[in-house]
Each structure stands twice: as C-alpha cells, then as structure tokens.
Motif scaffolding. Structure first.
Motif, PDB file in Angstrom:
ATOM      1  N   ASN A 168     -47.959  25.274  50.977  1.00 52.74           N
ATOM      2  CA  ASN A 168     -47.057  26.220  50.323  1.00 52.74           C
ATOM      3  C   ASN A 168     -47.204  27.624  50.876  1.00 52.74           C
ATOM      4  OD1 ASN A 168     -46.171  24.212  48.577  1.00 52.74           O
ATOM      5  ND2 ASN A 168     -47.849  24.607  47.149  1.00 52.74           N
ATOM      6  N   GLY A 169     -48.413  28.026  51.173  1.00 54.85           N
ATOM      7  CA  GLY A 169     -48.640  29.384  51.648  1.00 54.85           C
ATOM      8  C   GLY A 169     -49.785  29.412  52.628  1.00 54.85           C
ATOM      9  N   GLU A 170     -50.577  30.463  52.573  1.00 53.35           N
ATOM     10  CA  GLU A 170     -51.611  30.682  53.570  1.00 53.35           C
ATOM     11  C   GLU A 170     -52.988  30.671  52.898  1.00 53.35           C
ATOM     12  OE1 GLU A 170     -50.640  33.578  56.776  1.00 53.35           O
ATOM     13  OE2 GLU A 170     -52.357  34.608  55.879  1.00 53.35           O
ATOM     14  N   ILE A 171     -53.954  30.130  53.595  1.00 52.71           N
ATOM     15  CA  ILE A 171     -55.343  30.184  53.127  1.00 52.71           C
ATOM     16  C   ILE A 171     -56.037  31.330  53.847  1.00 52.71           C
ATOM     17  CG2 ILE A 171     -57.543  28.980  53.055  1.00 52.71           C
ATOM     18  CD1 ILE A 171     -56.006  26.355  52.873  1.00 52.71           C
ATOM     19  N   LEU A 172     -56.679  32.214  53.080  1.00 50.51           N
ATOM     20  CA  LEU A 172     -57.418  33.317  53.693  1.00 50.51           C
ATOM     21  C   LEU A 172     -58.913  32.997  53.641  1.00 50.51           C
ATOM     22  CD1 LEU A 172     -57.760  36.217  54.797  1.00 50.51           C
ATOM     23  CD2 LEU A 172     -57.694  37.020  52.438  1.00 50.51           C
ATOM     24  N   VAL A 173     -59.563  33.005  54.806  1.00 50.65           N
ATOM     25  CA  VAL A 173     -61.003  32.784  54.879  1.00 50.65           C
ATOM     26  C   VAL A 173     -61.691  34.113  55.150  1.00 50.65           C
ATOM     27  CG1 VAL A 173     -62.853  31.628  56.125  1.00 50.65           C
ATOM     28  CG2 VAL A 173     -60.728  30.408  55.668  1.00 50.65           C
ATOM     29  N   LEU A 174     -62.537  34.544  54.212  1.00 47.25           N
ATOM     30  CA  LEU A 174     -63.264  35.811  54.352  1.00 47.25           C
ATOM     31  C   LEU A 174     -64.750  35.535  54.528  1.00 47.25           C
ATOM     32  CD1 LEU A 174     -61.780  37.812  51.332  1.00 47.25           C
ATOM     33  CD2 LEU A 174     -61.536  38.450  53.726  1.00 47.25           C
ATOM     34  N   THR A 175     -65.415  36.212  55.471  1.00 45.94           N
ATOM     35  CA  THR A 175     -66.872  36.099  55.535  1.00 45.94           C
ATOM     36  C   THR A 175     -67.513  37.460  55.293  1.00 45.94           C
ATOM     37  OG1 THR A 175     -67.098  36.556  57.895  1.00 45.94           O
ATOM     38  CG2 THR A 175     -66.782  34.265  57.275  1.00 45.94           C
ATOM     39  N   ALA A 176     -68.686  37.425  54.689  1.00 45.89           N
ATOM     40  CA  ALA A 176     -69.397  38.666  54.397  1.00 45.89           C
ATOM     41  C   ALA A 176     -70.035  39.263  55.637  1.00 45.89           C
ATOM     42  CB  ALA A 176     -70.478  38.417  53.340  1.00 45.89           C
TER      43      ALA A 176
END
Lengths: 253, 253, 253, 253, 253, 253, 253, 253
Positions: free
Chosen positions: H119-127
C-alpha cells in the motif's frame, strides 16, 4: 584526618605538647561520635565541604533522633534526613526533634535551607508526571546543599517538542539531572543537546518488564550520548549530591 | 541550532535576504553531512564545546575513513577514534588516513593532542593492574579533550593503605575517575575520602560471578558514598568525557 | 552414626547380644524422632558438636512446639529458634513453651545461654545502622553456641576512618563476621586488614539496584581480598554458626 | 602499620630522632613498592601472616616478572602466581624468571613449597572428575600456604555411597573444601556430615542452565546445612586461602 | 509542528504578518499546555491522528483532573484514562470530573465511545480466563480509538481445538491481539494460522518461574512464527493502540 | 477428536446419515462448552483419560461456579479446583456449589475421591517442614487422580540419614515426587538412590538468594542424577499429574 | 546396598562367617572402584536397573579410557559415553578403546545396542530442523537403554498442522520427548494432545533473547499443559534416560 | 485447510467421489512434504499470502538444498534463505543451487525480487552505523516480500536533529522499522513523531551492560510512546515480515 592534620599533631609531639600515645588516640578516634548503633562523623562538613545527611530508611525514629542530637552537639546546624515516611517523621517530631518535613520529598530538614552559593544553576528534568516524587528529593537535596534549582516536568521523549522548547534552560544549566522511568531514554536525548554534565536517575516508574527500574538503569548506562553518568534507581538524593559537588567546584586555578 | 540561530534566520527572511523555503531547508539540514551509512554532525564542536569522536566498534575501516574525511572537510582538525583494534587501525592507515595509534587505549588520534585548558586536574585511579587497559582509554580521552591527568594504578581496597597514601592526589583533584572490576568497591572508599565528584567505571576484570562486569556496575550504583555516579562497563571514554565537561565548567557566574 | 558405632553394633551381633534384624533397625532408625511433619535429629549435638537449631520460618507455632518437645525429651536443654516473628513467639508462649524471646534478633532461646568456651573472640562488624538487625541474629547465635562476641556497628567504607579506628578489635579477632548491604564493600576492606578468616554477610539493606541483597552477595563473592567467604543474604545465623565452628576448632594436633 | 608501629614512630619524634614530616612520610609510604602498573605490598607477609600471591590473569608476563622481582628484592622467597596459562608461563620463563609451573593448577611457584605447619588437615572433595582442575588450584594453594592436604575426587551426591565411604576423612579434617558444578549439592550433604567448617566452591562445570556456575553458586549460598560458606565460581585459590587461615589459627588463648 | 507549518509561519514573517521573535515563540511553545506537573500536548490528535490518553498510574486524582481540564479546554472531547483503580476513580468523580468508569479494564472514558471507523476488525484472543483483565483494557482501548472488536477467551494452546474452532474469526481479522501468561505460546500458534499481523501481549498470569510475566515476554519475542511483535507485560492498551493504527492505515495509495 | 472419530463421521456422511455441513459443525464445535470467559473442554476425560481440573488462581468464585456447572452438566462427577484460597472457597460455597475444601492443599474437590487404580505407589518426599504446603497439593492431586500415595517429610540432605532410613519406601515407589526449596539438592540424592522416575518440585521456601524458588529450580534442572525432571516452582499439582500419568501407564503391550 | 543386603551381612556375622570389621569394610567400600580421578560405581546396573553412562565433557580421553576399563573389568558390557566430540573420540580410539562413534549424537557406544525391551514406544518430537542434534542424543540414549523409538522432526507450533498430522504417533506413544528451542511452545501443545507423560527438552537453538535456551526452559516449566516436566537445556540424554525408566516400569502389581 | 476445504471434501464423500478414509488421509497429510529432517509447508503461500522463507542458522547446506528443492517442486519460485553465512552460501552454490547471495544481509534469494505491490512505503531507521547489518536484513526481506523501502541510517537520539530532519520520510511511511542497540531509545522518539505503527528492533550493538541486546529489548518494550511493538534482538527479518503484512492489508472493507 589528612596529612597536614597529622603533621600538626606530630609537631605538637615534637614540641612536647602532646604525648606519643595521645597522638595515637587522636588519630584513631578522630572525629567520630560513637552511639553504639551509629558512628557519627562530626567533622565531615569540614573534610568534604558538605554538611552531613542521615539516610532515614532502616533507622528507627529514636536512632535518627540520637544521631541528630550528636550532630547538633558537634555544631552541625543544618541536617537533611532522607527516605523518612510520614509516620516516622511524626514519631521523630513527638520526640521533640525540631525539623521541617517535606512530604513530597519524603525528607526532613533540621535548620534553615541556605542561600544558594553554587557557580550556576542545576536543571532537574523529569520524563513524566509519575517521576516527580524522585525529582522532589533531588530538588530539596540540591537546595539543602546550597544550589539554585530549576525544575521542568513531563518532558519525556515520546513528545520530543515538550523537551525541545526548554532549550534555553538546558543551555543555561551548569549541570542537569535527568529523571526517567520506563525505557529511560530522556538522558540520551538531553545528553546530545547539552554542553554540561548530565546525571541520569532511573526511576521505578512503569510496570512489567521495567523490572522495578532496572531496565531504565541499564538503558541509561548504555546511553549513546557522551557526558551522561548514572546513579541508583530512584536516587534523587545521590544525583543532587553529585550535581552540587560539580556546581561548587572552584573554576580555573 | 538554537533559538538565536533561528531568530537570525527569521530576521533574514523578514529582511528579504532569505526565502521562507530556504529557512526551512536550513533548519532541516542543519550541519549534518550525510554519508549514507553515517550522518556526521559537523557543528557539534560549536554546539557542545567538545570535539567530535568516532566510536570505532562495528564500523569498517572504510566507514571510519569516510567519516574522518567528512569531519576534516568540515574543519575538524582533531578527531578521536575509540574502540579500534590494531588490525582495523592498520587497515585505516593503509587507506592513507593519518593518525597516531595508541595501542594500549585501543584508540587513534587524528591531529595533535591539545594543551590542557581545564580548571584543574583529573585523577584516574585503578583498583588493579588488570584494570589499566580501561584506564588508558580514559587517560587518552581526557588528554584529547584538553585535560591534565594524573594516574594512580593498583590502589584497590583490599590493601587500603595503597590508596590512603595517595591522599594528596585525591585532595588535589577536580574530578576523580575510579576504575575497578571484581566487586567494584574502590569508588565507595574514594567517594568517602574526596571532596570532588567521583565517576565510577566498572570493568569486566574478574571471573565467575563477576558477570562480565555487571556485578561491579551494580555495586557501584549502590555505593554507600555520596557523590558517585557510574558509566558503562569498561567505558573509560565515557567517564573521561564527563570528567572533562566537569573540568571545563565555568566557575562562579 | 559413624563407623565405630556400627562396629559396636556388629560386635554385639557377634556376641549374640543383638539379632541381625535389630542391627538393621538401629542403623535405619538411628537417632531420629519422626513427628510426621518433621524428623528431629536428636543426636546431632553428639555428632557434630553443636546443639540443634530450629529454623522457624514456614513452621507453625504448633510445629515448633512439637519439635522443641521432642528435643527436650531427647535431653536437649538448649535450643535456638531463628526467624520467628513476635506474633509467632507469642503463640508459642501461649502453648506453654518456655523460652526467652530476643525481638531484635527475631529469635527465641530455650534454656540458658552458655558460658563462652571458644578459642578466641568473634568480631561482628556492620557497615551501617540499618544492618544491625542481621547483626543481632549473628550475635545471639554466636553466644548461643558458646562464643565471646564483640560488635562494632556503622563502620562502612564510605567513612573509612570509622573502620580504621577499630584496628585493635580487628587484630584481636579469631574470626570476623562482616555485614553489609548496598554495594557490600566492607568485607573486601576488612579482608585486607585482618589476619583471620572473614565471613561476609550480604544484607537486603538498600533499594533499587541492590536487587534485595543480590548485588551485595555478588560483590562479596567477587571480593578482591583473599580470606573472605560468603553466606546467604541476611543470614546472620549461618555466619555465626560457621564462625563458631572455626572458633572451637582444636589447635595443633 | 598498626597502632604500636605508629606509637614507635611518635616516640622517635618525641625523642628527636625523627622529624614530624618524616613521620608523615613513613605513615604514607609504608611498605609499598610502586611499579607504576602495580603497588607491591612488600610487608603483607608480616602483616597478615600469609605470603604474597600474584593474580596472573590480565597481567602481562613482563608485569608479572616485575612484581616477582620487587617482591624478591623485598625479601619474599616464596611466591605463588595463579591463573597463568602455559603460554604466559613460557614467556615468563624466557624472561629469566625462575619458578615451577603446575600445569593442572594453572599456577607457578617461585621458591620451594614449605613444610606443612597447620593445626590439622585440609580435605578437598570434588563432586565429579570434571571439577578436578579447580581442585588442583586449591590443593597447590593450600600446600603453598603450609597445609597438609587430602583429596577425594568424584564423590558427587548422585551416588551418595561414594561420599559416605569417606566418612573417616571427613571426620578427621580440620576444614573441608567442597567443590561442585551443576546443581552444587555436595556442600549441603557434606555440611550435614562434618563437624568442621565447610568452604564451598561452585564450578563452571556443566552446561545449559548451569549459567556458567552461577546456579551452583546460588544453590550453595542457599545450603540448608549450617556451617557452609561460599567463594567465587572456580575460585579454588580463595577457598584454600581461607581454609589455610582457619587451619593456622592459634587454639585456646 | 512539521515543515509545512513552519513554512506557513515563515511566509507570515515574509509578509510582515509575524515578527521574527513571534515565529520563535510559536515554534518553541507549540501546542503544549504546561501545568507544572505535566505538559499537555493539546495538538496531538491533529498530529498523530489519535486522541490523547492519560496514563493514570502514579498520578494523583487531582493531577488527572487538571490534565482532563486542560485537554477539554483545548477542545478534546474524548479522553481515555488508563490504569486507574476504583478508589482513584471515585476521588476523580468527587472532584466533579465527568466520565464513565470501566472497572474490569481499570480505565475511565470522558465523552462517548466513537463509532468504529477502521478498515476491518480487531480480534482479541486470550489463552486463559485469568488473562481477561488485560483483554478488557485492550478491548476498551480499541473501541475508544474507533475499532470494531471481537473477543475470544480461554483459547490456550494446551487444548488446541479450542483455538482451531475459531478459524473463521482468525481469517477475518485485520489484526490480532494474542494475550497469554505462563509460557506465552499462544501467539506462536496464532501467528502460524493467521495471514494478518499478530501483536502479542505477555501477562503476569502464572506463578513461580513465570517471573511476573517476563518468561512469557521472552518466549513471545522468540516466537518461531513470523509476523508476531510484542508489547510490555499486561500492556493491553499498547497492543490495542498499535492495532488501531494498523486498522486505520489508508490502503493502496 | 481423533482420526477414528472423523472416519466415523465421514462414514455417516457416506451413508447419508449426516450432511456435509453437519460434519463440519461437529468437527469445529467438538466438545467445548463456551461460557464466554472460558471454553470448557467437556470431553477431556475421554480424550486423555484424566478428569478435568480447574486452575482457581485469577478466576472469580462466580467464574469457577460456572465452569463447575458446565462440567457437571456434561457428566463430569469429580472435579479438582486448585489454588483456591479460603476466602474464595467460602464464596464458592455460598453460591451453592457443593465441594470439600482441603485448606492445607489450597484446593477443593467436587465429588468423592476415587479408589486408587494405579500400577503402584507414588512416594512424596519433602526436604523440610516448610515444604509441606506444596506436598499437600501433590498428595491431594495424586489421590484425586486415583493413586495410592506415601508421604515422607523433612528428609533434607543436610541430615542424610533422615533420608537413607526411608530406603524401603524409595525402593517400593513406582514414581517419586521430590520437593525441596533452598538449594534444591534432594532430587539429586534421591535420583541416585531410586530405580524409578523422580519428578522434582522446587519450592519458594527460603530467603535471600533463593530468588523465590528460582535457585532451586535451576539446581534441579542441573541435577547430576539421571532420571530427574522438573516442574514449576511450588507446582505440586503438576508433579502429581505427571506422576499419575506414569503410574497409570499400561505395562508390556 | 539396601536393607536386605545389610541383613545378609549381619547374618553372616552372627554365623561367624564374617568378622564385625569385615562387615564395616563391606558397607563402606561397597561396589566402588576408585581410580583417583573417578569413583566408578560398578554395581549401579544391579542397583538401579540401568547400565552405567560416562558423561564425557570435561574428562580427558585417558580418563574416559580408564573408566571404561574399570567398568568392563567389573563385567559391564555396554557403556554409553555422551558429550564426546570427534577429536576426543579419535584420541580414545587411538588408545585402543573399542566403541562405535555416533557423530550426530556426539556419543560413543561400547558394545552392542540391545534389543528393545520396554513396555511401549518412545516418541521423539522436534520443533525444528536445528533441534535435531539434541534429538539424536535422545534417540541414541533411548535405544542404548532398550527402547523402541519413533522420531518426528520439524513439527513446530507455528505450522500446527505439521504436528496434528502425527496424531497417531502421539496416541501410540508410551512417553513423549518434546524438543524445542526459541519460545519452547511445542510441549504445551503436545501435552494437550497426549494421554501419556511428556518430557520437555529446551534447546539452545535461536538467538538474541533466547538466552542460550533459558527462555525455552522457563517457558516449558510454565507450560499451561498438565503432564509436562522439563530437563536441562540440550539434555537429550537426560530426557531419554527418564523416558526409559518410565517405559520399563512394571505394570499393575 | 479451512472449513470450506473440509466441506468440499465432505461433499465429495457424499457424492461418492471420495471414500471416508481418503478424506481422513487428505486432512491429515494436507500440504506438507516430509523430508525427514524437515516438514516443508508447500501451501503456505496460498494460506497466509506470503512466500516461504528458510531460516538458515543451524541447518546444513545439504538440508537447505533439500528444502529449496522440495519448495521448487511444489511450485515456489521465490525463496528467501536468512542467517546464512558466506561459507554456507558457498557450499550451497557448489551443490548446484541457484541463488543470489546478499553478503551484508547474510541472506540468499532464489529467484527474482518482485515488484513492490504494498500500500505504501516502509521506512527503515537505524540509530547508528553499527546497526546497519540488521537493517540490511530488514531491507532485503521487505523487498523480497514486495515492498518499497526507504532507509535512513545513523539517526540516533543523541543527535536528535539528525532524526528530526527526516520528518518527511517519517510522515510519508506506512510503517516504520526502528533499529537501535545500546539503550534502544530511537523507537520511543520515533513513536512520538509518527502517525503510523513502529516496529522496534533491538540490536546487540554495544558492550558491557548492553547484555547482548537485552537492555535495548527491555527498553523498547517499556517505551513510553504508544504504537510501538518489538521483535527479537537483531531480528531484522521478523520486523520486515510484520511490516510487510501491515503494508499489504486491504483497506476499508
């Protein structure tokens, strides 16, 4: 008793003003009043520059009264009694001990709070409303030790703008006490914003896997921000004590 | 970027020197150089008063080289790279990166160490010979950050006179870093002797129920001495970083 | 029942004074009085040289009364009942059981305390006033077992001179019991000062990351001082029991 | 340095044989040789009656050699180096240090082992064959400290008759060291059989939920047998050290 | 405040409708009502699309009343107060605060529950009757946030057919909340049956080695089923909150 | 419902006695009575050969009464209700539910206890008097499930002869339940003496580092004796349930 | 040695066939061959009905060879050596010890595997392919002890139909060994399906918060299914040993 | 197999097209290919809408090859093999298995990655940079499952502006995966900024009291932000799997 005290005593011996065994006695006995259940360090204020404090938990009202008495007789005018619940405070008052009870900080103060004489200001930050009890102990302790204190509550990281709007207080502080339960993330964010030392206080606020505050403690010790150190769970006193030491250091020598 | 920076930008907009969208861009982008694998904070020195540091563990030599490069291009002349083993240091050197490697501290330094400019002296105490590796990281970090450092090793509490004979160094220190493994008792004794803040560093030195340093950490957090705070196991860097902040605080305002 | 007892029985069989099945019965039944809820070891005093003790926690007053009765019928005149709170003690007294209750030690004593008959003196040291409850159990147990005891309270390591001024007591002791909560550092310092065995007792005194005494226990087990061993949290009884064994050992054989 | 030493010094000052500042120096410096990485306590043998020991783990061969050298120059003829693996021992030997290496105990001995001069015998019991490595450290340490030692291996409680057949050794011992991994039940059974103190050593023998020996340690600390105290996991040295102290106590005074 | 808000403000400055310092004030203050003990985020509904919730534990009735008041004044009509026991709810009612109390969910609701407006249905599954208290918090929260909820209780894995007979509900769900104490196995089985996300809630139901729910939490985090994520022990609220977010996501864009 | 049941249903469909959708309904619904808060498995006795049991903790008296009612209507005549304290039992009785309450086992029994019909005898051993509460639950459960039970109390390993004198009971048992708190050593010794399976039950008896029974559990899981398996802390019910399964297995097929 | 053995000996004394001291010797020495590093129990097979097993971990090849030799000389023809890696097996073979090595089970077998003589069949279930190594140890042990074994792999609960299709094997088993890592849910589901005892084996399979198998162990101990008991992490041997005891119990007496 | 499948089979029986026993066989066997060491679920894609994945850890290359083969024969064209190191990947390739190896994600992909269809976008964030390895597994998994992914690295909370400048990506995401080691604070801050679900992944990045990632896991589970759930330490795969489920949910029904 440090080297110069000992040298004075030894000089007195050399001058014949003191016998050798008297020197031994002085060294051994030092400045401790022994009450049997407690050895009261009546010269601590002189030695470390900080007035004496009584840790009230696990002591009976009678024991506290005895220690207060010994301290006062040794000339101590201002005494902080921490971790004393209302019932014990009432017992202590009934024994004729004169002090002001700060219910929200679970602490009593014998004598007057001093005028602030630190270098700057201590900023106390809490992550949530439930952490305020610990903050109250920190604020009272800091004031007792002669510090000017600002307190900002409910500035947890899940609503980061609540913290960011206090940038001026953060920039102005000489030292910051960051208090948080649950995941204990506040000191990491504050540590990245501040140019001064941050003392983190984990609290037992939360439930389940907060492990009574151990989770917050472990998180704070692992903070990815530099300049953060940590005290025991709910130890508002300890954080304020160290903050006061920092705030009273002499500057450039 | 703090309030005064933002006000300057807003003034520029009011003066027509900056378009509203340019203000937004400035605020968002700030002073971060994005390398993909790292967002380098090139204005950190300005903001917090402390030069930037690279945590070397878990980064490849190539990534470190890239970050060093970005920092240098942003005008950073002195960079500390911590937790870098000899093999990675060799790789980094082969990539043409110029730095001095301090093997005992597992750290590299780009540029020269500065002249000390702190208020006083940092005292680094270790409980045993095996704790020296952690002390080396603390000493190098403190020097990198502009501090004068004294180091006393093997002053553990099981031979208390080894510690007591260093009373002068303790009395003279602006801040003390107390490093110990096993039962981690050193900071408690030092905290009772010193009039300055003590930062305790638990180490993984020991075996069996030392739990890799967790025992010492827990013990230190529970210190009966006031004025003690704690950093992560083996975190000589973190202790020195906070010690340096304390040692560089301005005095009475 | 040891080898010589068994040999006596076998000799009686050989002499026809005992049937083989009687030997079996004697060996099996031995010196145990079975009350259903407890198997009372009525010859333990003979076997190990120490009078029997009843661990009161988790037993009803009626069960304790029954065990006391069985012991007395077996000739035991002196019985220690540990971990018995005031309410249970009152119930036990109402049942007609005659004993002296020591409220501060949470223990009862049937019969008279004996004259000391150990080799030397047991020194009981506590780190803080709050540890005294555990010390009381240790002191009473040691006296019950025939030892002369000296007790020094509030000698924690954060005010090291409070401990150092008791050097003579330390030097004189045959065995030392060092009792501390929080970070549990006392035994490490004492272990370095003393020439005799030190038995460390961690206490549950403290809060937060003291983990109910586990932190002190772990710290003590990791003591950097040699000559220190450890018993369970708050186990004043166990420390005194072992100290008494040590204090009653025969010398050079 | 104890009270009588100090009194002697003070007398010398009174007699004009020592200046006051010399007294201070003597008190501070005491009997410590400072090698930078280690402060060697060269009078420890005199003070505590036990020869000095070097904990080899975490020290380089060069550091060990330096400490041995300082000790020997201070007149120490017999030195035990524990936790030294074969590789480090070889390096140490190459540096010209003369010592006997005991591979199974992971320890080196400078000088000769002494004749036993304790009051009685130390009995070392292991639960299983895999615990022998720890027992070897205990046996060597006990012999180094002047004790006669008997060793019974593989006497674990799952085959209780293997233990019960050694009743004579148990009855004869002055002090028992009970070594066990896994569930650590051996000291509880031995504690019930013996009339002397039992020092329990948990080992890391086992797997899974043995938690590297922590399970055995916790079990031993909770022993239902009186007269049992506990040292760190795999700490054969510590158990033997305390056992030796007990075995060398003077008898009735 | 996001980029577009800031851009609007900057445009207003450019248009002379706002002074630069007013922009700064707007950015700093944002939409927070500061009550001293709490900073109420009055625009959170706008920002994250979810109405504000008050975590009642650790807050006094007076504090809760104050926060409710601030929210209502900011236009918030529907407020959920979680973790509020009956006594505190009664106090809050006495203060004139109008709300419905849901005893089984330990929560209060100010205003009316909304009509469901989510994409599909949330299925709440419990392993046992004792887990229902946590489920009630989840169900109420989900309804408060505008979701249609189905609840199936006592479907634990030890009677797997009790779960399998609810295959239709599982197939129909948009998101499943699986609640279990003890060994926490339910989410693993459900995760293997369902084609939708499963949010696992460990509960403190059980005893002994359930470690207050930590065992279930660890088990759930280690689930061999894909598509399972976990919230804190007994955190029915948190599971429902995330489930509601999922259930309100817009579809294909 | 197993394969043969399903085959019967399918045959009925083939014979036209059952419609396909009726087969589906039978398979899905099975033998579960859904009370909303509980799904009662009314055919469990048939399926596993063991009567149904109600875990009383965390259920209200009303919920228990409802489950009992559903079970009785399904033909269950004998029901065990575990973990029900006296107050809840009184409430349940007031609701008209007819059952016998066993206070010492914290359990209620609806209907009569059956005649023993197992292969042999279950032996229940406790280490100490304080473990009897757990033993009572085990004994009642075993009797409820049709077993003959022998109980020997206070046979802990610190007085090993108290255990050894019960060799005949050990030799005679078909299965042994060994119950112990503190260090949990009993199963290891029993496992070495017995030729039958031993089920170990750790109890929360003890204090300090017993960690609420976790120490005993870990110790038992690490038992050096073969043939020992472990159930949850204080889980007398679970041990007896498995012991009964073992005691009712058919012999050689 | 049980009561009847002792009575025989006593009868021999009465008959003058045995001297009293010979009786003592017989009782003490029993049937143990003492190798110094091991006390081999050469009559264990007679006593407990199970052949002797050597736990290979922590023993050298030479020690294992010595124990095998002592057993064989005592008439033991079949010996299982567990936890022996390939390198040690090769060393053992080089010493001339004759045995078959089962690499996948990390075990060696001296002599032939016996014909199955148990009452029924042992079913070994694994949750995943990675658990097979533990299963292999269980299967070999069970066969060594005379059992018929069926093994079903990869029947984890996240694909519950993979387990349910093996209903017949579950129904047929005399005892089930359920092996699982990660969240360890398999035994709970199996326990609800089976009418026979289930022995659960947690494995160290998994990562992160599996805590090396401790999570699975804790989960299994908390199983909501009755009839499940647990052995140590990765202890395939122990599970099979107890399963074999159960499978060899005599039926109705 | 769900209710409609079963009804079809029953209809076939009613129609005489299927015998009753064939129905039973179909139900039991279902769609599982049994390889002995693995039961491959060949219809999983149909049932849960997600292609099958092989967890490579603990499986040999040969076992993986066998499973891949079984899947392909069942028509599966796209297969993800996770936790496969380079050596095992090389072995697998040598066996003729055709796949692309993604070294940084430690994973292999058989077949082509699909076009995104979520449906949309997955955002992957790393510290931090050191968390990227875990992020790579998440990114590859998400792409394998048909998602469009954006990745922002090194956005840890100690430099909060590095996170805040990515407000647009946060606002745009359908679901966010927040990956962090050390104190694991990132998800709390992100959870407060985002209007979509946040899946938190603790990593083992860090040292000392990070406890191998357990500290981060505990912190994340205690997040003060709503809308955050957690998966296992380093479980990038699991987070992406759930994120994909969320991203593929149908919208309003």
């Amino acid at each position: 008793m440090d080297a110069s005290d000992l040298e004075s005593l030894a000089r007195a011996v050399a001058a014949g003003e003191l016998s050798p065994s008297e020197l031994v006695e002085r060294v051994r006995v030092g400045a401790v009043a022994d009450l049997g259940y407690a050895q009261v360090d009546t010269e601590r204020g002189v030695r470390t520059g900080v007035s004496e404090v009584i840790y009230g938990a696990g002591k009976s009202a009678a024991q506290i009264a005895g220690i207060v008495d010994a301290m006062r007789r040794a000339g101590q005018e201002r005494i902080l009694i921490t971790r004393m619940d209302e019932r014990k405070a009432a017992e202590l008052a009934e024994m004729g001990c004169s002090f002001a009870y700060h219910a929200e900080a679970h602490a009593g103060v014998v004598g007057e709070l001093p005028e602030p004489d630190g270098n700057g200001e201590i900023l106390v930050l809490t992550a949530g409303t439930s952490d305020i009890a610990v903050a109250e102990e920190a604020v009272l302790t800091a004031r007792f030790l002669g510090n000017s204190v600002t307190c900002v509550n409910d500035a947890g990281v899940a609503g980061i703008h609540r913290l960011l709007r206090h940038g001026e207080e953060i920039a102005r502080a000489q030292v910051i006490i960051a208090i948080a339960g649950m995941e204990g993330a506040l000191p990491s964010v504050v540590g990245g914003l501040a140019a001064c030392p941050v003392i983190a206080v984990p609290t037992s606020v939360g439930y389940g896997a907060n492990l009574g505050g151990l989770t917050a403690l472990l998180a704070m010790v692992n903070s990815c921000a530099s300049g953060v150190s940590v005290v025991n769970i709910d130890n508002g006193f300890g954080a304020a004590y160290q903050a006061s030491l920092i705030n009273h250091l002499s500057g450039k020598r």
